[in-house]
Design a protein around this motif. Structure first.
Motif, PDB file in Angstrom:
ATOM      1  N   HIS A 160       2.355   7.449   3.508  1.00  0.00           N
ATOM      2  CA  HIS A 160       0.977   7.265   3.953  1.00  0.00           C
ATOM      3  C   HIS A 160       0.184   6.449   2.954  1.00  0.00           C
ATOM      4  O   HIS A 160       0.587   6.297   1.800  1.00  0.00           O
ATOM      5  N   GLY A 161      -0.923   5.924   3.441  1.00  0.00           N
ATOM      6  CA  GLY A 161      -1.793   5.146   2.577  1.00  0.00           C
ATOM      7  C   GLY A 161      -3.087   4.812   3.282  1.00  0.00           C
ATOM      8  O   GLY A 161      -3.229   5.016   4.486  1.00  0.00           O
ATOM      9  N   VAL A 167       0.840  -1.205   0.000  1.00  0.00           N
ATOM     10  CA  VAL A 167       0.000   0.000   0.000  1.00  0.00           C
ATOM     11  C   VAL A 167       0.878   1.261   0.000  1.00  0.00           C
ATOM     12  O   VAL A 167       0.625   2.210  -0.743  1.00  0.00           O
ATOM     13  N   LEU A 168       1.908   1.263   0.814  1.00  0.00           N
ATOM     14  CA  LEU A 168       2.797   2.424   0.898  1.00  0.00           C
ATOM     15  C   LEU A 168       3.575   2.626  -0.404  1.00  0.00           C
ATOM     16  O   LEU A 168       3.725   3.757  -0.876  1.00  0.00           O
ATOM     17  N   MET A 169       4.048   1.534  -0.997  1.00  0.00           N
ATOM     18  CA  MET A 169       4.797   1.641  -2.256  1.00  0.00           C
ATOM     19  C   MET A 169       3.890   2.094  -3.401  1.00  0.00           C
ATOM     20  O   MET A 169       4.333   2.855  -4.267  1.00  0.00           O
ATOM     21  N   GLU A 170       2.636   1.661  -3.385  1.00  0.00           N
ATOM     22  CA  GLU A 170       1.695   2.140  -4.405  1.00  0.00           C
ATOM     23  C   GLU A 170       1.555   3.657  -4.329  1.00  0.00           C
ATOM     24  O   GLU A 170       1.540   4.344  -5.345  1.00  0.00           O
ATOM     25  N   SER A 179      -9.077   2.229  12.508  1.00  0.00           N
ATOM     26  CA  SER A 179      -8.917   3.655  12.798  1.00  0.00           C
ATOM     27  C   SER A 179      -7.567   4.142  12.292  1.00  0.00           C
ATOM     28  O   SER A 179      -6.700   3.346  11.932  1.00  0.00           O
ATOM     29  N   LEU A 180      -7.395   5.458  12.296  1.00  0.00           N
ATOM     30  CA  LEU A 180      -6.118   6.053  11.910  1.00  0.00           C
ATOM     31  C   LEU A 180      -5.001   5.525  12.805  1.00  0.00           C
ATOM     32  O   LEU A 180      -5.211   5.288  13.997  1.00  0.00           O
ATOM     33  N   LEU A 181      -3.836   5.405  12.217  1.00  0.00           N
ATOM     34  CA  LEU A 181      -2.680   4.933  12.973  1.00  0.00           C
ATOM     35  C   LEU A 181      -1.447   5.660  12.466  1.00  0.00           C
ATOM     36  O   LEU A 181      -1.242   5.780  11.256  1.00  0.00           O
ATOM     37  N   VAL A 182      -0.637   6.144  13.398  1.00  0.00           N
ATOM     38  CA  VAL A 182       0.582   6.866  13.049  1.00  0.00           C
ATOM     39  C   VAL A 182       1.773   6.174  13.700  1.00  0.00           C
ATOM     40  O   VAL A 182       1.697   5.725  14.842  1.00  0.00           O
ATOM     41  N   GLY A 183       2.857   6.097  12.940  1.00  0.00           N
ATOM     42  CA  GLY A 183       4.130   5.620  13.457  1.00  0.00           C
ATOM     43  C   GLY A 183       5.178   6.683  13.200  1.00  0.00           C
ATOM     44  O   GLY A 183       4.964   7.632  12.418  1.00  0.00           O
ATOM     45  N   LEU A 192       1.626   7.292   8.195  1.00  0.00           N
ATOM     46  CA  LEU A 192       0.191   7.479   8.442  1.00  0.00           C
ATOM     47  C   LEU A 192      -0.594   6.462   7.634  1.00  0.00           C
ATOM     48  O   LEU A 192      -0.463   6.406   6.409  1.00  0.00           O
ATOM     49  N   LEU A 193      -1.374   5.658   8.334  1.00  0.00           N
ATOM     50  CA  LEU A 193      -2.283   4.725   7.685  1.00  0.00           C
ATOM     51  C   LEU A 193      -3.690   5.029   8.161  1.00  0.00           C
ATOM     52  O   LEU A 193      -3.909   5.314   9.342  1.00  0.00           O
TER      53      LEU A 193
END
Length: 152
Positions: free
Chosen positions: A66-67, A46-49, A74-78, A102-103
């Motif tokens: 992000h993706g 998903v991130l590479m897309e 729910s939203l998730l941040v690393g 950010l996902l």
């Protein structure tokens, strides 16, 4: 929405070892895969897309990969810190050191965009970036982000 509401301490890595885009996305996705139960390779896909549409390396040493992920509740941040820098195809061509991952669920476009904008605004503050570059622990990252986000 405050950043600490969606930033998972387990998804903070202050010692990224990667030297290239794919590997750093793997490193950032690993704890998120454990948190969400989503296969790591699916997160990286998903991130590479998204990266194929244009690099999320916005310059100034910052990357905000992000993706949107189907089935994410729910939203998730690393957060990741690379002290040596990563070749992330940033807009300015320079190494990227600070990463906010950010996902979001597929149906959360509004919140996704608001959080991206908030992270971008926070990262325009040089003192904030400098403090994050010096962070020696997960707790320090959480404190720096909490204080800056609260004042913002």
């Amino acid at each position: 929405m405050k950043l600490l509401e969606v930033l998972h301490p387990e998804a903070i890595n202050i010692d990224l070892r990667a030297r290239d885009k794919k590997t750093v996305l793997d490193e950032l996705a690993a704890p998120v895969a454990r948190i969400t139960g989503t296969p790591q390779d699916e997160l990286v896909r998903v991130l590479m897309e998204r990266e194929r549409l244009g690099s999320t390396g916005i310059g100034g040493g910052i990357g905000i990969p992000h993706g949107k992920l189907q089935g994410l509740p729910s939203l998730l941040v690393g957060f990741g810190l690379s002290r040596h820098g990563v070749a992330f195809e940033s807009m300015d061509g320079r190494p990227t050191h600070l990463f906010f991952l950010l996902l979001s669920p597929e149906n959360e476009a509004g919140q996704h965009l608001k959080l991206l904008a908030r992270i971008s605004r926070l990262l325009k503050q040089e003192e904030f970036k400098s403090q994050l570059m010096q962070a020696a622990s997960t707790e320090a990252v959480l404190e720096i982000i909490g204080e800056t986000d609260e004042a913002f």
